[in-house]
Design an enzyme around this catalytic site. Structure first.
Site, PDB file in Angstrom:
ATOM      1  CG  ASP A   1     -10.376   8.232 -12.312  1.00 43.51           C
ATOM      2  OD1 ASP A   1      -9.788   7.156 -12.495  1.00 43.51           O
ATOM      3  OD2 ASP A   1     -10.589   9.048 -13.217  1.00 43.51           O
TER       4      ASP A   1
ATOM      5  CG  ASP B   1      -5.895   7.544 -12.561  1.00 43.45           C
ATOM      6  OD1 ASP B   1      -5.207   7.941 -13.511  1.00 43.45           O
ATOM      7  OD2 ASP B   1      -6.653   8.276 -11.911  1.00 43.45           O
TER       8      ASP B   1
ATOM      9  CB  CYS C   1      -4.449 -20.279  21.068  1.00 39.59           C
ATOM     10  SG  CYS C   1      -3.902 -21.947  20.652  1.00 39.59           S
TER      11      CYS C   1
ATOM     12  CB  CYS D   1      -6.581 -22.999  16.856  1.00 37.98           C
ATOM     13  SG  CYS D   1      -6.718 -23.799  18.463  1.00 37.98           S
TER      14      CYS D   1
ATOM     15  CG  ASP E   1      -5.816  11.618 -11.861  1.00 38.56           C
ATOM     16  OD1 ASP E   1      -5.154  11.959 -12.853  1.00 38.56           O
ATOM     17  OD2 ASP E   1      -7.058  11.636 -11.826  1.00 38.56           O
TER      18      ASP E   1
END
Length: 734
Positions: free
Chosen positions: A622, A626, A12, A15, A430
């Site tokens: 790209d 960039d 759960c 945990c 871009d």
């Protein structure tokens, strides 16, 4: 360094919190991310400091958890281990359900079956005992371990609830004299064996279904892993030999026949074919491949045979990197999960306190027999409050959403990136290679009155066929598209760097190039205003015409921009190109605005400027030029990353070179986050609503009392609902 661990013993959200805390307590651990849906952890450790033994010692102190590396077990071993665990769970579930159903039948109508009351009580005792000790063993063991460590989790709640019902009933059967006289009815103590058995059986139903559906959520990883064939055909001493894929080394020469799945990355050296790359890139149509082209592991050869030289093998292949990225992303956490983790850390102790309070209040003010009534209420509170649904709410949706994206060629690198996309308001895009094709195309032909478009193109292509310049390739491609494949012979070919080419065709000199080349020869040309490049063609000293070349907008860019705007984002194009070229592309695509003549290194500053104005930015580029802007943005989307999936600067990587996939990424992100919020809402609402009902708050007003059996059913159903709701993402069409 980063390490992948499988964690056993987690049940759960409590945990998850406990395992994370245990791992972070180790001095050499820099960060740890634990995922309940995949039972895994990603640990970043100081260089060469990783110690699995020490990690397991820390986990043992925290609970009955164990970590092991995937490398130690092997992926096949991991899958087999999961299958064995599920088989054991099904056996435990089947036996428990059969015996619990028999116990419940006897409790509710044993007399109708001709079974006497006393015999029915002892039969219930006999049937419920194996359910409690065998079926409930995982919960009992977890409860004991938690108590020994002065902690509490889901096992504590289930263990306490079922144990209270079972042992109260067992004592009433074996030594009824120790119970208060007011509890007795017709000389017998009340028994709740059917409650203990049904609680365990119903919760085992929920946990088994939960394990099964959790396995379904991780299906995308297994699908990707199955793309790699076990063997491949390698050319050894001139002969084809089938060898295991692990024995393939870089520079090996491999043979691929029609229908074969490619085993490693490489470069074709002989032959040609069409390769289906859809499972890696999401691209639906086969891609034509010729010598010099790259092929990727996991893709399928659809037609001809070819030979290729291995360039990347094993974990270096693109497919292996994709699998690793998806696995890391599925094991990551979304920021919204911090709320669930915080609640889980205090939830179970709070529930135990509420159960004790309810028990005391009903023991004092409850109807007769008060002890039995108070016990039933306390059991209901413990059972109904199990936080399984809370622990699965976020990771289950993340695993499915990120897997769905991967199936569509979209790699979302973390839960944080997935969540942030929905919070952004501005998309910076871009131009070159993102909105446009990134290479020149012939966009216009202007012949003189004395010639035709085809003649201008034929002469230009005859010369440009001898050049490798991108503009030359564009002219030749345009001629081929018009069916012009035969050119006149060219003599004395010359390349005039940066200006054009010249040669002798049919006894006369032909020039193809910029206006400056013609001016040097004393030939006057009428320059054409354009956002692209104009190439002129002359024969002798007569100008035959002009060819306009420009970077063409991708067919789907305008629609993609429109969809992004419809989603509520402001779209701004950013480019290093001149304003005229930028304006043309902006007009064709319909962006809200554009910023032109920006150097790559300055794009990040523009992203930051938008952020300083209060905007949240998605940057689409790209992934190479960039990179600074992608890193600066709130979310960076690298487009066309099919051969470079390990781009560190982007949170999202699009395998195909299409802006439309950015739209799909946003849609998947939004749908995943919506499901996470739904899951968290229902998990919280379920507990907030049912805990007071289980405590009996409605009972004094004539309302219902939530019996333990129904509490167990509701608890099991909530977990399955959360995972099932997450699995709906698999049906999402993007």
């Amino acid at each position: 360094m980063k390490y992948k661990l499988k964690i056993s013993g987690m049940t759960c959200a409590t945990c998850v919190k406990r395992v994370t805390t245990a791992l972070m307590s180790l001095s050499w651990v820099i960060s740890a991310s634990v995922n309940l849906a995949t039972n895994s952890a990603h640990v970043t450790a100081a260089a060469d400091a990783f110690d699995l033994h020490e990690a397991n010692q820390a986990l043992s102190r925290a609970g009955e958890y164990r970590a092991f590396t995937e490398e130690a077990k092997g992926e096949a071993g991991m899958e087999e281990r999961e299958r064995r665990r599920l088989r054991r769970a099904i056996v435990r579930l089947t036996l428990s359900c059969v015996l619990a159903a028999a116990t419940l039948t006897l409790a509710m109508g044993g007399e109708y079956l001709g079974v006497g009351k006393e015999l029915s009580r002892w039969l219930q005792f006999a049937l419920a005992t194996p359910v409690y000790f065998y079926g409930g063993w995982p919960f009992l063991r977890g409860m004991v371990n938690a108590i020994r460590r002065f902690t509490a989790d889901m096992n504590t709640l289930v263990g306490l609830g079922s144990s209270a019902a079972y042992w109260f009933s067992a004592v009433g059967m074996v030594i009824p004299g120790v119970l208060p006289a007011e509890l007795m009815h017709e000389g017998r103590a009340p028994i709740y064996f059917e409650t203990a058995a049904a609680i365990i059986a119903l919760i085992l139903v929920g946990k088994t279904l939960e394990e099964w559906t959790k396995g379904k959520t991780a299906g995308s990883i297994r699908s990707l892993m199955k793309l790699t064939p076990p063997t491949a055909t390698v050319i050894r001493e001139g002969e084809p030999v089938d060898v295991p894929i692990r024995e393939i080394a870089p520079d090996d020469l491999l043979l691929v026949r029609p229908g074969d799945r490619i085993a490693v990355d490489g470069e074709i050296v002989e032959g040609r074919s069409a390769v289906d790359e859809s499972m890696v890139s999401g691209e639906p149509l086969p891609v034509e491949k010729v010598p010099g082209d790259n092929v990727l592991a996991g893709t399928v050869n659809t037609s001809g045979s070819f030979r290729f030289r291995a360039t990347k093998v094993g974990s270096d292949t693109v497919l292996a990197q994709i699998i690793e990225l998806v696995r890391e992303a599925q094991s990551s956490k979304a920021p919204i999960q911090g709320l669930a983790d915080h609640v889980a850390s205090i939830f179970v102790p709070a529930v135990i306190v509420l159960a004790v309070i309810a028990f005391i209040l009903w023991l004092i003010f409850g109807p007769s027999p008060t002890l039995a009534f108070a016990l039933v209420v306390a059991i209901s509170v413990l059972i109904v409050a199990c936080p399984c649904a809370l622990g699965l709410a976020t990771p289950a949706a993340l695993v499915v959403g990120i897997g769905k994206a991967a199936e569509n060629g979209i790699l979302i690198r973390s839960g944080e990136a997935l969540e942030r996309i929905s919070g952004c308001d501005t998309v910076l895009v871009d131009k070159t290679g993102t909105l446009t094709e990134g290479r020149p195309f012939v966009t216009g032909l202007q012949p003189s009155d004395e010639t035709s478009e085809d003649e201008v193109l034929r002469l230009a292509a005859a010369l440009e066929a001898n050049s490798e310049h991108p503009l030359a390739r564009a002219v030749v491609d345009a001629a081929r598209e018009r069916g012009i494949t035969e050119y006149p012979a060219v003599g004395d070919f010359a390349n005039h760097a940066g200006q054009g080419v010249s040669g002798i065709v049919d006894g006369g000199e032909v020039l193809v190039g910029r206006a400056s080349l013609f001016e040097e020869r004393g030939i006057t040309v009428a320059e054409i205003p354009t956002s692209g490049t104009t190439t002129y063609v002359s024969r002798g000293r007569v100008v035959l015409g002009a060819i306009t070349l420009d970077d063409r907008v991708k067919p789907d860019s305008a629609e993609a921009v429109s969809l992004i705007k419809r989603m509520g984002y402001r779209v701004v194009m950013i480019t290093g190109d001149v304003k005229a070229a930028a304006g043309r592309v902006a007009s064709e695509t319909g962006v809200d605005g554009f910023i032109a003549e920006v150097m790559p290194e300055d794009k990040a500053a523009h992203v930051k400027a938008v952020q300083e104005e209060g905007g949240k930015v998605i940057m689409v580029g790209d992934g190479i030029n960039d990179a600074p802007a992608l890193a600066q943005a709130d979310v960076g989307i690298a487009i066309g990353g099919g051969t470079d999936v390990a781009i560190e600067s982007a949170g999202v990587i699009l395998m195909r070179n299409s802006l439309a996939d950015a739209v799909r990424a946003v849609e998947i992100s939004r749908q995943t986050l919506r499901l996470i919020k739904q899951n968290l809402f229902w998990a919280f609402a379920y507990n907030i609503t049912l805990i007071p009902v289980a405590m009996g708050i409605l009972y004094p007003f004539g309302g219902p009392l939530l019996k333990p059996i129904f509490a167990a059913f509701a608890m099991a159903f909530s977990s399955v609902t959360v995972v099932g709701n997450s699995l709906r993402l698999k049906l999402l069409r993007v």
